[in-house]
Structures are given as C-alpha cells and as structure tokens.
Design a protein around this motif. Structure first.
Motif, PDB file in Angstrom:
ATOM      1  N   VAL A 198       0.838  -1.209   0.000  1.00 27.07           N
ATOM      2  CA  VAL A 198       0.000   0.000   0.000  1.00 27.07           C
ATOM      3  C   VAL A 198       0.871   1.257   0.000  1.00 27.07           C
ATOM      4  CG1 VAL A 198      -1.701   1.326   1.305  1.00 27.07           C
ATOM      5  CG2 VAL A 198      -1.934  -1.162   1.112  1.00 27.07           C
ATOM      6  N   ALA A 199       1.904   1.259   0.829  1.00 26.76           N
ATOM      7  CA  ALA A 199       2.812   2.407   0.881  1.00 26.76           C
ATOM      8  C   ALA A 199       3.509   2.607  -0.463  1.00 26.76           C
ATOM      9  CB  ALA A 199       3.849   2.202   1.986  1.00 26.76           C
ATOM     10  N   SER A 200       3.839   1.507  -1.140  1.00 26.01           N
ATOM     11  CA  SER A 200       4.515   1.593  -2.441  1.00 26.01           C
ATOM     12  C   SER A 200       3.646   2.282  -3.479  1.00 26.01           C
ATOM     13  CB  SER A 200       4.884   0.190  -2.924  1.00 26.01           C
ATOM     14  OG  SER A 200       5.775  -0.443  -2.040  1.00 26.01           O
ATOM     15  N   VAL A 201       2.354   1.975  -3.451  1.00 27.95           N
ATOM     16  CA  VAL A 201       1.431   2.601  -4.404  1.00 27.95           C
ATOM     17  C   VAL A 201       1.371   4.118  -4.177  1.00 27.95           C
ATOM     18  CG1 VAL A 201      -0.980   2.738  -5.139  1.00 27.95           C
ATOM     19  CG2 VAL A 201       0.057   0.511  -4.691  1.00 27.95           C
ATOM     20  N   VAL A 202       1.335   4.532  -2.908  1.00 23.54           N
ATOM     21  CA  VAL A 202       1.318   5.967  -2.589  1.00 23.54           C
ATOM     22  C   VAL A 202       2.603   6.637  -3.070  1.00 23.54           C
ATOM     23  CG1 VAL A 202       1.230   7.671  -0.728  1.00 23.54           C
ATOM     24  CG2 VAL A 202      -0.212   5.619  -0.619  1.00 23.54           C
ATOM     25  N   ILE A 203       3.740   6.006  -2.796  1.00 25.03           N
ATOM     26  CA  ILE A 203       5.030   6.557  -3.214  1.00 25.03           C
ATOM     27  C   ILE A 203       5.105   6.641  -4.734  1.00 25.03           C
ATOM     28  CG2 ILE A 203       7.527   6.172  -3.218  1.00 25.03           C
ATOM     29  CD1 ILE A 203       7.146   4.757  -0.496  1.00 25.03           C
ATOM     30  N   LEU A 204       4.575   5.627  -5.411  1.00 28.76           N
ATOM     31  CA  LEU A 204       4.600   5.618  -6.878  1.00 28.76           C
ATOM     32  C   LEU A 204       3.809   6.798  -7.440  1.00 28.76           C
ATOM     33  CD1 LEU A 204       5.986   3.738  -8.865  1.00 28.76           C
ATOM     34  CD2 LEU A 204       3.830   2.512  -9.142  1.00 28.76           C
ATOM     35  N   ARG A 205       2.722   7.164  -6.785  1.00 28.97           N
ATOM     36  CA  ARG A 205       1.946   8.330  -7.220  1.00 28.97           C
ATOM     37  C   ARG A 205       2.763   9.612  -7.053  1.00 28.97           C
ATOM     38  NH1 ARG A 205      -3.969   9.328  -5.271  1.00 28.97           N
ATOM     39  NH2 ARG A 205      -3.554  11.033  -6.720  1.00 28.97           N
ATOM     40  N   TRP A 206       3.492   9.742  -5.934  1.00 34.25           N
ATOM     41  CA  TRP A 206       4.351  10.908  -5.735  1.00 34.25           C
ATOM     42  C   TRP A 206       5.416  10.976  -6.825  1.00 34.25           C
ATOM     43  CZ3 TRP A 206       5.468  10.104   0.214  1.00 34.25           C
ATOM     44  CH2 TRP A 206       4.306  10.413   0.936  1.00 34.25           C
ATOM     45  N   ALA A 207       6.045   9.843  -7.085  1.00 27.61           N
ATOM     46  CA  ALA A 207       7.104   9.804  -8.093  1.00 27.61           C
ATOM     47  C   ALA A 207       6.566  10.164  -9.476  1.00 27.61           C
ATOM     48  CB  ALA A 207       7.750   8.416  -8.120  1.00 27.61           C
ATOM     49  N   TRP A 208       5.375   9.660  -9.802  1.00 27.54           N
ATOM     50  CA  TRP A 208       4.778   9.954 -11.102  1.00 27.54           C
ATOM     51  C   TRP A 208       4.472  11.445 -11.239  1.00 27.54           C
ATOM     52  CZ3 TRP A 208       4.382   8.101 -15.769  1.00 27.54           C
ATOM     53  CH2 TRP A 208       3.438   8.652 -16.644  1.00 27.54           C
TER      54      TRP A 208
ATOM     55  N   LEU B 155       6.042  13.902  -9.757  1.00 29.19           N
ATOM     56  CA  LEU B 155       7.316  14.589  -9.912  1.00 29.19           C
ATOM     57  C   LEU B 155       7.867  14.397 -11.320  1.00 29.19           C
ATOM     58  CD1 LEU B 155       9.467  16.257  -8.499  1.00 29.19           C
ATOM     59  CD2 LEU B 155      10.515  14.139  -7.682  1.00 29.19           C
ATOM     60  N   LEU B 156       7.739  13.193 -11.870  1.00 36.55           N
ATOM     61  CA  LEU B 156       8.173  12.942 -13.248  1.00 36.55           C
ATOM     62  C   LEU B 156       7.395  13.813 -14.229  1.00 36.55           C
ATOM     63  CD1 LEU B 156       8.644   9.054 -13.423  1.00 36.55           C
ATOM     64  CD2 LEU B 156      10.396  10.782 -13.854  1.00 36.55           C
ATOM     65  N   HIS B 157       6.089  13.900 -14.027  1.00 40.16           N
ATOM     66  CA  HIS B 157       5.239  14.694 -14.918  1.00 40.16           C
ATOM     67  C   HIS B 157       5.656  16.163 -14.899  1.00 40.16           C
ATOM     68  CE1 HIS B 157       1.558  17.004 -15.985  1.00 40.16           C
ATOM     69  NE2 HIS B 157       1.457  16.066 -16.912  1.00 40.16           N
TER      70      HIS B 157
ATOM     71  N   THR C  27       8.659  17.514 -13.919  1.00 41.98           N
ATOM     72  CA  THR C  27      10.013  17.755 -14.435  1.00 41.98           C
ATOM     73  C   THR C  27      10.102  17.531 -15.945  1.00 41.98           C
ATOM     74  OG1 THR C  27      10.586  15.481 -13.766  1.00 41.98           O
ATOM     75  CG2 THR C  27      11.198  17.257 -12.270  1.00 41.98           C
ATOM     76  N   VAL C  28       9.377  16.548 -16.470  1.00 46.04           N
ATOM     77  CA  VAL C  28       9.366  16.339 -17.918  1.00 46.04           C
ATOM     78  C   VAL C  28       8.801  17.572 -18.612  1.00 46.04           C
ATOM     79  CG1 VAL C  28       8.212  15.069 -19.778  1.00 46.04           C
ATOM     80  CG2 VAL C  28       9.329  13.824 -17.951  1.00 46.04           C
ATOM     81  N   GLY C  29       7.742  18.166 -18.028  1.00 54.61           N
ATOM     82  CA  GLY C  29       7.169  19.373 -18.606  1.00 54.61           C
ATOM     83  C   GLY C  29       8.171  20.513 -18.670  1.00 54.61           C
ATOM     84  N   VAL C  30       8.970  20.674 -17.621  1.00 59.56           N
ATOM     85  CA  VAL C  30       9.981  21.733 -17.599  1.00 59.56           C
ATOM     86  C   VAL C  30      11.072  21.456 -18.627  1.00 59.56           C
ATOM     87  CG1 VAL C  30      11.767  22.846 -16.209  1.00 59.56           C
ATOM     88  CG2 VAL C  30       9.544  22.346 -15.199  1.00 59.56           C
ATOM     89  N   LEU C  31      11.545  20.213 -18.675  1.00 58.19           N
ATOM     90  CA  LEU C  31      12.629  19.858 -19.596  1.00 58.19           C
ATOM     91  C   LEU C  31      12.191  19.963 -21.058  1.00 58.19           C
ATOM     92  CD1 LEU C  31      14.126  16.798 -17.685  1.00 58.19           C
ATOM     93  CD2 LEU C  31      15.107  19.089 -17.869  1.00 58.19           C
ATOM     94  N   LEU C  32      10.904  19.768 -21.327  1.00 62.57           N
ATOM     95  CA  LEU C  32      10.386  19.869 -22.696  1.00 62.57           C
ATOM     96  C   LEU C  32       9.774  21.242 -22.972  1.00 62.57           C
ATOM     97  CD1 LEU C  32       8.727  16.342 -23.154  1.00 62.57           C
ATOM     98  CD2 LEU C  32      10.967  17.133 -23.951  1.00 62.57           C
ATOM     99  N   ASP C  33      10.041  22.206 -22.094  1.00 67.33           N
ATOM    100  CA  ASP C  33       9.588  23.594 -22.296  1.00 67.33           C
ATOM    101  C   ASP C  33       8.072  23.711 -22.409  1.00 67.33           C
ATOM    102  OD1 ASP C  33      12.201  24.588 -22.253  1.00 67.33           O
ATOM    103  OD2 ASP C  33      12.469  24.199 -24.384  1.00 67.33           O
ATOM    104  N   ARG C  34       7.365  23.045 -21.513  1.00 62.55           N
ATOM    105  CA  ARG C  34       5.919  23.181 -21.470  1.00 62.55           C
ATOM    106  C   ARG C  34       5.560  24.623 -21.081  1.00 62.55           C
ATOM    107  NH1 ARG C  34       3.735  18.952 -17.717  1.00 62.55           N
ATOM    108  NH2 ARG C  34       4.609  20.341 -16.132  1.00 62.55           N
ATOM    109  N   GLU C  35       4.420  25.115 -21.599  1.00 62.70           N
ATOM    110  CA  GLU C  35       3.975  26.477 -21.314  1.00 62.70           C
ATOM    111  C   GLU C  35       3.886  26.716 -19.808  1.00 62.70           C
ATOM    112  OE1 GLU C  35       3.420  29.192 -22.882  1.00 62.70           O
ATOM    113  OE2 GLU C  35       3.527  28.603 -24.981  1.00 62.70           O
ATOM    114  N   GLY C  36       4.249  27.921 -19.396  1.00 61.34           N
ATOM    115  CA  GLY C  36       4.225  28.286 -17.993  1.00 61.34           C
ATOM    116  C   GLY C  36       2.814  28.433 -17.462  1.00 61.34           C
ATOM    117  N   PRO C  37       2.667  28.714 -16.174  1.00 59.26           N
ATOM    118  CA  PRO C  37       1.347  28.817 -15.545  1.00 59.26           C
ATOM    119  C   PRO C  37       0.474  29.886 -16.203  1.00 59.26           C
ATOM    120  CG  PRO C  37       3.079  28.752 -13.894  1.00 59.26           C
ATOM    121  CD  PRO C  37       3.755  28.903 -15.211  1.00 59.26           C
ATOM    122  N   GLU C  38      -0.817  29.637 -16.240  1.00 55.74           N
ATOM    123  CA  GLU C  38      -1.758  30.570 -16.861  1.00 55.74           C
ATOM    124  C   GLU C  38      -1.754  31.915 -16.141  1.00 55.74           C
ATOM    125  OE1 GLU C  38      -4.375  32.213 -19.411  1.00 55.74           O
ATOM    126  OE2 GLU C  38      -3.328  30.285 -19.637  1.00 55.74           O
ATOM    127  N   THR C  39      -1.477  31.915 -14.827  1.00 56.47           N
ATOM    128  CA  THR C  39      -1.455  33.179 -14.081  1.00 56.47           C
ATOM    129  C   THR C  39      -0.380  34.116 -14.621  1.00 56.47           C
ATOM    130  OG1 THR C  39      -0.017  32.094 -12.440  1.00 56.47           O
ATOM    131  CG2 THR C  39      -2.379  32.217 -11.952  1.00 56.47           C
TER     132      THR C  39
END
Length: 325
Positions: free
Chosen positions: A215-225, A227-229, A231-243
């Motif tokens: 159960v703890a592993s599933v929670v940690i996997l969600r955190w890791a996912w 964070l991956l989402h 950082t990948v957005g930053v590295l691929l120059d995803r548009e900045g916040p709408e604000t």
C-alpha cells in the motif's frame, strides 16, 4: 581633419542594454544549504546502520542502511545540482541559463525513486506469497531510527521559504521537491513498517508487513509519477502557468494600442521564467518600453518582444502631423 560627431545622449548604446545572463540562478539559495545538510545527516545515519549491521550481524540493519544509501545518492544529486546551477549561471554556452540542471537532477531522482518503488512492490508480493521468518524486534528498532532521521530531514527541507520568494516559487523548485519526496517516501515506508512490525511482534501477523509495504509503495509511486510529470514538462519547455501568461498579456496591452499575435512563457529554472512575444503596435511603443511594462512580473528574465507597427496607423499619424502644419 574634423572631429567625429559626439554621440546623442538620448541614444541607448549596446552596453546600456546589457542584462544579466544568469536567469536568476546566480545566487546561493537557502534550499541548497538545507539539502546539503540533510544529505550529510542521511549519510551519517547510513554509515551508522551499515556499521551496526556488520558488527551485530543484523540483516535488517544492513538492508535498511543500503536502502538509506540510495536516498543519500538522490539527496547528494539534488545538492550537486544546486551547486552546478550556481557555478555555471553565467556560462554563455547555456543559451537559457543553467536552471534546468536542477530539473534534470529532479527528473533523475524521480526515476530512481520509481525504480526503487517497483522493486519494493515486487518484494512485497514475493514476501506475501512466500513468507519468511521476520525478526520483528530488531527490524522495529531500525524502522524507528529511520523514521526519526526522516522526520528530521523533512523538517529541515520544508523550512521557511527564502526571503522574497512566495509559495509559488517554493512549489516550482522541483529539485527541492524531489529531495522532499524522497524523504517523505522513506518516512512513509518507515511508518508502514512500524505498523506491520508491531502487529507481527504482538500477534504474529507476519503477513501484514508485505501488505502494508505494498500500500505504501502505491502511494510513493503516485508521488514519483507526479514529480516525473512536472520535471518532464519543464525539460520539454511546457507552457508556464496561466497566471503568469495572463499577467504578461495584461501588461503588454496596458497602453490600449497593442494586439498580441503570439505569446510563449516557459520555465528556465527553479521558479524562474522567460517570455517570447510577438505584438502589433498601433502606437509608437518600443520593444524596450514593452520590456519595462513586464518588470512587474516576478522572476521573469530576459523577455524577448517582437514588435510590428501598424502601417495604417502610422499613415494616419503622419496625416495628422501634416495637417497641423
């Protein structure tokens, strides 16, 4: 031979238009100090557990020490990223600064956490299907020590925000977030382990330990996912916040005579942004004036404004000026 003409005092020279190239990464952050301190604390705890495991022959202590060594590597990676970002902030070979070194480190850290969690899921399922003897008392001591170290580390990492930086900047520091996620994941694992080990010690429920770990592993996997989402957005120059984009549009159109054709805002580091915009000016606003209007946007560095002037508006202004004569 006549002397060369004196320069017009109102004329802006290239030197007067120079801007910093560090994109906000040239200063030492308090987050760097906190991550470095937590790395040292984790390293010392890791040495103590590995040493105690070798001396006492405890596999539980040795295993947790090796596990903590992985977190020491991840935290060390985060600390090194802060140093390299600051060290190479003025490196002209990096077109948009050194800020993404930290995002690359956070991405790598998230990958390491994902791989470690997948291994933990496999081990939990394997232990549940093929139970093995559990040294509950000894492992419980290890889990408590690990929890204390991780709570201390989390408290250090989640310290007060840097002076002049708000919650938004703190959230966008993916390198700090990666370090904090590693520590929180380890703390969650320790809490889960303590619960399972207490049940195994008191009532002999050895089967509960791998279930709680799963159960703890599933929670940690969600955190890791997550964070991956990010950082990948930053590295691929995803548009900045709408604000930020909304504020940029408002500032560029402040004179009431500007149409925005294109606008891109993206991250160039921890809580730092850059902007490229193409506008049509119906007045005589200069690119420098547009950049001045954008100064109210916090942590926006080196905005590039492409200005096209409305020919019809220019002709109308010329007619108006001619009519006055």
């Amino acid at each position: 031979m006549s002397n060369p003409p004196l320069p017009d005092p109102a004329c802006q020279t290239a030197d007067s238009l120079q801007h910093p190239h560090d994109f906000g990464q040239g200063h030492k952050r308090k987050a760097e100090q906190r991550v470095t301190l937590v790395t040292l604390v984790t390293f010392v705890a890791m040495l103590a557990e590995v040493g105690a495991g070798l001396i006492t022959g405890s596999l539980a202590l040795l295993a947790d020490g090796i596990h903590m060594a992985g977190h020491t590597m991840a935290l060390g990676l985060a600390a090194m990223a802060y140093y390299l970002s600051r060290r190479h902030a003025q490196d002209r070979r990096l077109s948009l600064g050194s800020g993404k070194i930290a995002d690359l480190a956070a991405y790598t850290s998230a990958l390491l956490l994902t791989l470690a969690t997948l291994w933990l899921i496999y081990e939990s399922v394997h232990r549940f299907l093929t139970p093995s003897p559990l040294m509950a008392k000894e492992a419980l001591i290890v889990a408590v020590i690990g929890l204390v170290v991780n709570l201390l580390s989390a408290w250090l990492l989640a310290g007060k925000h840097e002076h002049g930086h708000g919650h938004e900047d703190h959230f966008h520091d993916t390198n700090l977030r990666a370090a904090l996620v590693h520590v929180m994941a380890d703390a969650l694992t320790s809490v889960a382990a303590i619960a399972g080990l207490v049940a195994a010690w008191l009532w002999g429920w050895d089967w509960l330990d791998p279930i709680i770990a799963l159960v703890a592993s599933v929670v940690i996997l969600r955190w890791a996912w997550g964070l991956l989402h990010q950082t990948v957005g930053v590295l691929l120059d995803r548009e900045g916040p709408e604000t930020i984009r909304r504020t940029a549009r408002k500032q560029l159109q402040r004179d009431g005579d500007t149409d925005i054709i294109d606008l891109h805002v993206w991250s160039v580091g921890q809580g730092s942004w850059t902007l490229v915009a193409a506008v049509v000016a119906h007045g005589d606003t200069t690119p420098e004036q547009y950049r001045t209007q954008l100064r109210s946007i916090k942590n926006l560095h080196h905005p590039i404004i492409e200005v096209s002037y409305c020919k019809q508006c220019a002709r109308e202004r010329e007619k108006g000026q001619t009519g006055k004569h």
